[in-house]
Motif scaffolding. Structure first.
Motif, PDB file in Angstrom:
ATOM      1  N   LEU A   7       0.836  -1.211   0.000  1.00  0.00           N
ATOM      2  CA  LEU A   7       0.000   0.000   0.000  1.00  0.00           C
ATOM      3  C   LEU A   7       0.862   1.248   0.000  1.00  0.00           C
ATOM      4  O   LEU A   7       0.635   2.188  -0.754  1.00  0.00           O
ATOM      5  CB  LEU A   7      -0.880   0.022   1.261  1.00  0.00           C
ATOM      6  CG  LEU A   7      -2.236  -0.670   1.160  1.00  0.00           C
ATOM      7  CD1 LEU A   7      -2.952  -0.602   2.510  1.00  0.00           C
ATOM      8  CD2 LEU A   7      -3.086   0.006   0.075  1.00  0.00           C
ATOM      9  N   TYR A   8       1.885   1.240   0.870  1.00  0.00           N
ATOM     10  CA  TYR A   8       2.815   2.366   0.973  1.00  0.00           C
ATOM     11  C   TYR A   8       3.456   2.654  -0.389  1.00  0.00           C
ATOM     12  O   TYR A   8       3.576   3.809  -0.807  1.00  0.00           O
ATOM     13  CB  TYR A   8       3.868   2.045   2.040  1.00  0.00           C
ATOM     14  CG  TYR A   8       5.127   2.869   1.976  1.00  0.00           C
ATOM     15  CD1 TYR A   8       5.200   4.120   2.572  1.00  0.00           C
ATOM     16  CD2 TYR A   8       6.252   2.401   1.287  1.00  0.00           C
ATOM     17  CE1 TYR A   8       6.353   4.875   2.491  1.00  0.00           C
ATOM     18  CE2 TYR A   8       7.407   3.138   1.201  1.00  0.00           C
ATOM     19  CZ  TYR A   8       7.467   4.384   1.798  1.00  0.00           C
ATOM     20  OH  TYR A   8       8.605   5.140   1.710  1.00  0.00           O
ATOM     21  N   HIS A   9       3.843   1.575  -1.103  1.00  0.00           N
ATOM     22  CA  HIS A   9       4.507   1.749  -2.408  1.00  0.00           C
ATOM     23  C   HIS A   9       3.614   2.443  -3.432  1.00  0.00           C
ATOM     24  O   HIS A   9       4.093   3.058  -4.378  1.00  0.00           O
ATOM     25  CB  HIS A   9       4.960   0.386  -2.950  1.00  0.00           C
ATOM     26  CG  HIS A   9       6.258  -0.063  -2.353  1.00  0.00           C
ATOM     27  ND1 HIS A   9       6.709  -1.353  -2.445  1.00  0.00           N
ATOM     28  CD2 HIS A   9       7.202   0.609  -1.649  1.00  0.00           C
ATOM     29  CE1 HIS A   9       7.874  -1.453  -1.819  1.00  0.00           C
ATOM     30  NE2 HIS A   9       8.186  -0.280  -1.328  1.00  0.00           N
ATOM     31  N   LYS A  10       2.294   2.351  -3.235  1.00  0.00           N
ATOM     32  CA  LYS A  10       1.378   2.962  -4.206  1.00  0.00           C
ATOM     33  C   LYS A  10       1.200   4.470  -3.965  1.00  0.00           C
ATOM     34  O   LYS A  10       0.647   5.173  -4.797  1.00  0.00           O
ATOM     35  CB  LYS A  10       0.013   2.265  -4.126  1.00  0.00           C
ATOM     36  CG  LYS A  10       0.051   0.897  -4.797  1.00  0.00           C
ATOM     37  CD  LYS A  10      -1.308   0.250  -4.806  1.00  0.00           C
ATOM     38  CE  LYS A  10      -1.194  -1.157  -5.368  1.00  0.00           C
ATOM     39  NZ  LYS A  10      -2.200  -2.043  -4.852  1.00  0.00           N
ATOM     40  N   LEU A  11       1.646   4.961  -2.819  1.00  0.00           N
ATOM     41  CA  LEU A  11       1.437   6.370  -2.489  1.00  0.00           C
ATOM     42  C   LEU A  11       2.346   7.271  -3.319  1.00  0.00           C
ATOM     43  O   LEU A  11       3.422   6.855  -3.741  1.00  0.00           O
ATOM     44  CB  LEU A  11       1.764   6.605  -0.999  1.00  0.00           C
ATOM     45  CG  LEU A  11       0.900   5.855   0.005  1.00  0.00           C
ATOM     46  CD1 LEU A  11       1.468   6.047   1.404  1.00  0.00           C
ATOM     47  CD2 LEU A  11      -0.532   6.354  -0.051  1.00  0.00           C
ATOM     48  N   ILE A 170      12.045   1.386   0.745  1.00  0.00           N
ATOM     49  CA  ILE A 170      11.459   2.731   0.798  1.00  0.00           C
ATOM     50  C   ILE A 170      10.708   3.097  -0.472  1.00  0.00           C
ATOM     51  O   ILE A 170       9.891   4.003  -0.458  1.00  0.00           O
ATOM     52  CB  ILE A 170      12.545   3.803   1.085  1.00  0.00           C
ATOM     53  CG1 ILE A 170      13.726   3.613   0.125  1.00  0.00           C
ATOM     54  CG2 ILE A 170      12.999   3.768   2.531  1.00  0.00           C
ATOM     55  CD1 ILE A 170      14.604   4.822   0.012  1.00  0.00           C
ATOM     56  N   LEU A 171      11.016   2.411  -1.580  1.00  0.00           N
ATOM     57  CA  LEU A 171      10.349   2.726  -2.853  1.00  0.00           C
ATOM     58  C   LEU A 171       9.923   1.438  -3.545  1.00  0.00           C
ATOM     59  O   LEU A 171      10.480   0.364  -3.291  1.00  0.00           O
ATOM     60  CB  LEU A 171      11.319   3.473  -3.782  1.00  0.00           C
ATOM     61  CG  LEU A 171      11.843   4.824  -3.298  1.00  0.00           C
ATOM     62  CD1 LEU A 171      12.956   5.302  -4.219  1.00  0.00           C
ATOM     63  CD2 LEU A 171      10.735   5.856  -3.224  1.00  0.00           C
ATOM     64  N   ASN A 172       8.960   1.571  -4.426  1.00  0.00           N
ATOM     65  CA  ASN A 172       8.535   0.413  -5.205  1.00  0.00           C
ATOM     66  C   ASN A 172       9.706  -0.063  -6.081  1.00  0.00           C
ATOM     67  O   ASN A 172      10.309   0.747  -6.788  1.00  0.00           O
ATOM     68  CB  ASN A 172       7.354   0.843  -6.086  1.00  0.00           C
ATOM     69  CG  ASN A 172       6.671  -0.349  -6.703  1.00  0.00           C
ATOM     70  OD1 ASN A 172       7.300  -1.382  -6.922  1.00  0.00           O
ATOM     71  ND2 ASN A 172       5.391  -0.214  -6.965  1.00  0.00           N
ATOM     72  N   ASN A 177      11.870   6.364 -11.998  1.00  0.00           N
ATOM     73  CA  ASN A 177      12.357   7.750 -11.971  1.00  0.00           C
ATOM     74  C   ASN A 177      12.840   8.178 -10.585  1.00  0.00           C
ATOM     75  O   ASN A 177      12.292   7.752  -9.585  1.00  0.00           O
ATOM     76  CB  ASN A 177      11.233   8.694 -12.406  1.00  0.00           C
ATOM     77  CG  ASN A 177      10.767   8.369 -13.810  1.00  0.00           C
ATOM     78  OD1 ASN A 177      11.584   8.225 -14.716  1.00  0.00           O
ATOM     79  ND2 ASN A 177       9.471   8.196 -13.967  1.00  0.00           N
ATOM     80  N   PRO A 178      13.845   9.067 -10.574  1.00  0.00           N
ATOM     81  CA  PRO A 178      14.302   9.573  -9.280  1.00  0.00           C
ATOM     82  C   PRO A 178      13.231  10.450  -8.639  1.00  0.00           C
ATOM     83  O   PRO A 178      12.329  10.888  -9.357  1.00  0.00           O
ATOM     84  CB  PRO A 178      15.540  10.392  -9.659  1.00  0.00           C
ATOM     85  CG  PRO A 178      15.353  10.770 -11.093  1.00  0.00           C
ATOM     86  CD  PRO A 178      14.518   9.687 -11.702  1.00  0.00           C
ATOM     87  N   PRO A 179      13.292  10.751  -7.343  1.00  0.00           N
ATOM     88  CA  PRO A 179      14.380  10.405  -6.417  1.00  0.00           C
ATOM     89  C   PRO A 179      14.341   8.947  -5.946  1.00  0.00           C
ATOM     90  O   PRO A 179      13.267   8.416  -5.678  1.00  0.00           O
ATOM     91  CB  PRO A 179      14.139  11.350  -5.244  1.00  0.00           C
ATOM     92  CG  PRO A 179      12.722  11.785  -5.328  1.00  0.00           C
ATOM     93  CD  PRO A 179      12.276  11.637  -6.735  1.00  0.00           C
ATOM     94  N   PHE A 180      15.538   8.362  -5.829  1.00  0.00           N
ATOM     95  CA  PHE A 180      15.657   6.989  -5.327  1.00  0.00           C
ATOM     96  C   PHE A 180      16.077   7.023  -3.853  1.00  0.00           C
ATOM     97  O   PHE A 180      16.870   6.210  -3.416  1.00  0.00           O
ATOM     98  CB  PHE A 180      16.669   6.207  -6.166  1.00  0.00           C
ATOM     99  CG  PHE A 180      16.286   6.122  -7.620  1.00  0.00           C
ATOM    100  CD1 PHE A 180      15.185   5.380  -8.024  1.00  0.00           C
ATOM    101  CD2 PHE A 180      17.016   6.806  -8.586  1.00  0.00           C
ATOM    102  CE1 PHE A 180      14.815   5.313  -9.361  1.00  0.00           C
ATOM    103  CE2 PHE A 180      16.656   6.746  -9.923  1.00  0.00           C
ATOM    104  CZ  PHE A 180      15.554   6.002 -10.314  1.00  0.00           C
ATOM    105  N   TRP A 181      15.582   8.008  -3.143  1.00  0.00           N
ATOM    106  CA  TRP A 181      15.953   8.164  -1.732  1.00  0.00           C
ATOM    107  C   TRP A 181      14.824   8.860  -1.004  1.00  0.00           C
ATOM    108  O   TRP A 181      13.924   9.442  -1.630  1.00  0.00           O
ATOM    109  CB  TRP A 181      17.236   8.976  -1.598  1.00  0.00           C
ATOM    110  CG  TRP A 181      17.189  10.249  -2.371  1.00  0.00           C
ATOM    111  CD1 TRP A 181      16.679  11.444  -1.981  1.00  0.00           C
ATOM    112  CD2 TRP A 181      17.637  10.451  -3.727  1.00  0.00           C
ATOM    113  NE1 TRP A 181      16.782  12.372  -2.975  1.00  0.00           N
ATOM    114  CE2 TRP A 181      17.363  11.792  -4.069  1.00  0.00           C
ATOM    115  CE3 TRP A 181      18.244   9.613  -4.663  1.00  0.00           C
ATOM    116  CZ2 TRP A 181      17.675  12.319  -5.312  1.00  0.00           C
ATOM    117  CZ3 TRP A 181      18.553  10.147  -5.905  1.00  0.00           C
ATOM    118  CH2 TRP A 181      18.275  11.481  -6.212  1.00  0.00           C
ATOM    119  N   ILE A 182      14.892   8.779   0.318  1.00  0.00           N
ATOM    120  CA  ILE A 182      13.908   9.444   1.175  1.00  0.00           C
ATOM    121  C   ILE A 182      14.709  10.212   2.233  1.00  0.00           C
ATOM    122  O   ILE A 182      15.677   9.669   2.780  1.00  0.00           O
ATOM    123  CB  ILE A 182      13.003   8.393   1.880  1.00  0.00           C
ATOM    124  CG1 ILE A 182      12.120   7.651   0.863  1.00  0.00           C
ATOM    125  CG2 ILE A 182      12.199   9.008   3.011  1.00  0.00           C
ATOM    126  CD1 ILE A 182      10.801   8.312   0.510  1.00  0.00           C
TER     127      ILE A 182
END
Ligand code: ZN
Length: 461
Positions: A7-11, A170-172, A177-182
């Motif tokens: 679910l988080y990945h879809k946000l 942290i990401l799907n 596409n970037p950003p690949f960070w949080i």
């Protein structure tokens, strides 16, 4: 992957960012309160006390904790407190394996701890069943205090800007596409995705390290080695000094250390710990691996030659005491008398050689470890893994860089022949990528060998 992560990945990205910041703040508040600072102060003070005082502290903490376990924990109720007066008395208890704990998990829990007094910890469970168990909030603070002592000793401060390269989802994984960070502002860190480190994305990673002026890189050695390799291939540069690099969770292989250090022109420091928190071993500025004697009671049980089995007793987690827990890991001690010029009076191990399952078995059943040495001079290997399906046979999996040549392959074959001779049949397989295991961790040795005779042999190593 759990439903909540899906679910988080879809946000959208900004919501992911908000959730991570909120979680970061919550963790920060729970972990780093005043009592943590008091604990850290005490841990720091113990790096300069005498050897006698250090071991006295360990032994008193240990005995008190064994008595607590006998009084409160069903698994230990059958023991008599009067039998436990010294460190040596610890050997009156049986060794615990992960399997024993897993099969009797309720027997290790204290009835006086509720869920709100604890956090839940997990072992990775890469071999056999994993453990899910409670850690008291006090024990969690001890864990972070001993880690921050190690970091402080290396010059890292709470404010040091950190780039983290672990396996946090942290990401799907399909994100293109970037950003690949949080950004986790609460902890002054940028969490980079280990799943998107790829030749097509490397420039974005380096731009972010430059933009956020990251001074300290921390993560799985496999991720940091890949970062270094991709960066060097793409001829990219960091425009400021990376002051320090630390690794954890996986064994730091020699070729990875060389690769990371030469690319970033700074030293890589390593520490050893595990979710069960029964042992912590920290590298000091002089490059020596010190057993943190005041964190837990560590037994180094002699096996053969200079190899020792690592057994640990945590004396802080009253919610789930693990006494004499066999980590399954093996340490090498080349010189028992080696001392360090830093002020910390505790045992030094030369290296931690990984787990029993990190061995390859030759045709005569002899286990061979530390195979990362095969790759130590192969600078054009991006990633390497050894897979064993049958005793006496192995598959070497390699992801090469653009400069890898026949000369590298010849060097590798000659190293294998020199170390293992005719006792192993092998083939070399070139791949575009090597799959990771759970939580994005990389395993250097992957083995499907299951044989009771082998298991016994491995127990002896
Ligand atoms: Zn030292």
């Amino acid at each position: 992957m759990s439903k909540s992560i899906q679910l988080y990945h879809k946000l959208p990205y900004f919501l992911k960012q908000l959730i991570c910041s909120y979680e970061g703040k919550k963790i920060q508040k729970r972990r780093y309160d005043d009592s943590f600072l008091q604990l850290l102060k005490k841990y720091n003070e113990r790096t300069t006390i005498s050897k006698e005082d250090l071991y006295q502290f360990r032994d008193e903490s240990l005995i008190k904790f064994i008595h607590y376990a006998i009084d409160n924990i069903p698994f230990y109720k059958k023991y008599n407190k009067n039998d436990f007066k010294t460190f040596e008395d610890l050997s009156k208890l049986p060794l615990l394996t992960k399997e024993t704990v897993h099969n009797n998990i309720e027997q290790f829990k204290s009835a006086s701890y509720s869920q709100s007094d604890c956090i839940t910890s997990h072992t990775s469970g890469t071999t056999g069943a994993g453990l899910v168990f409670p850690v008291s909030k006090v024990a969690e603070k001890h864990q972070w205090a001993v880690w921050w002592r190690y970091r402080n000793n290396l010059g890292i401060k709470f404010k040091t800007k950190c780039g983290i390269f672990t396996g946090q989802p942290i990401l799907n994984p399909t994100e293109k596409n970037p950003p690949f960070w949080i950004l986790n502002n609460a902890n002054n860190e940028i969490i980079f995705s280990g799943y998107h480190l790829h030749v097509n994305n490397i420039a974005h990673y380096i731009n972010a390290i430059n933009k956020y002026k990251i001074e300290w890189l921390h993560g799985y050695p496999s991720n940091l080695a890949l970062l270094a390799k991709l960066m060097s291939e793409a001829n990219l540069n960091i425009n400021h000094k990376i002051k320090i690099i630390t690794t954890g969770a996986e064994s730091l292989l020699m070729y990875q250390k060389n690769l990371i250090e030469s690319q970033f022109q700074t030293t890589v420091y390593n520490h050893y710990g595990l979710a069960e928190a029964v042992v912590n071993i920290s590298e000091c500025k002089n490059g020596n691996l010190h057993v943190d004697e005041d964190f837990s009671a560590v037994e180094l049980q002699h096996l053969e030659g200079n190899r020792y089995k690592i057994i640990g007793t945590n004396y802080h987690n009253s919610a789930f005491p693990l006494l004499r827990y066999d980590t399954g890991d093996i340490a090498t001690i080349e010189n028992e008398k080696l001392s360090c010029s830093c002020s910390y009076h505790c045992r030094i191990v030369t290296s931690i050689d990984g787990r029993k399952e990190d061995y390859i078995y030759l045709s005569d059943n002899v286990p061979i470890g530390r195979l990362d040495h095969l790759f130590k001079d192969l600078v054009h290997v991006k990633q390497a893994q050894i897979y064993q399906k049958e005793i006496g046979k192995m598959e070497i999996r390699i992801v090469k860089d653009t400069l890898y040549s026949n000369a590298d392959e010849k060097k590798l074959i000659s190293e294998i022949n020199m170390r293992m001779g005719s006792k192993i049949e092998f083939k070399i397989l070139y791949l575009d990528e090597i799959k990771k295991i759970s939580r994005g961790k990389f395993r250097f040795i992957l083995s499907d060998v299951k044989n009771n005779n082998i298991k016994e042999m491995a127990e002896n190593y």
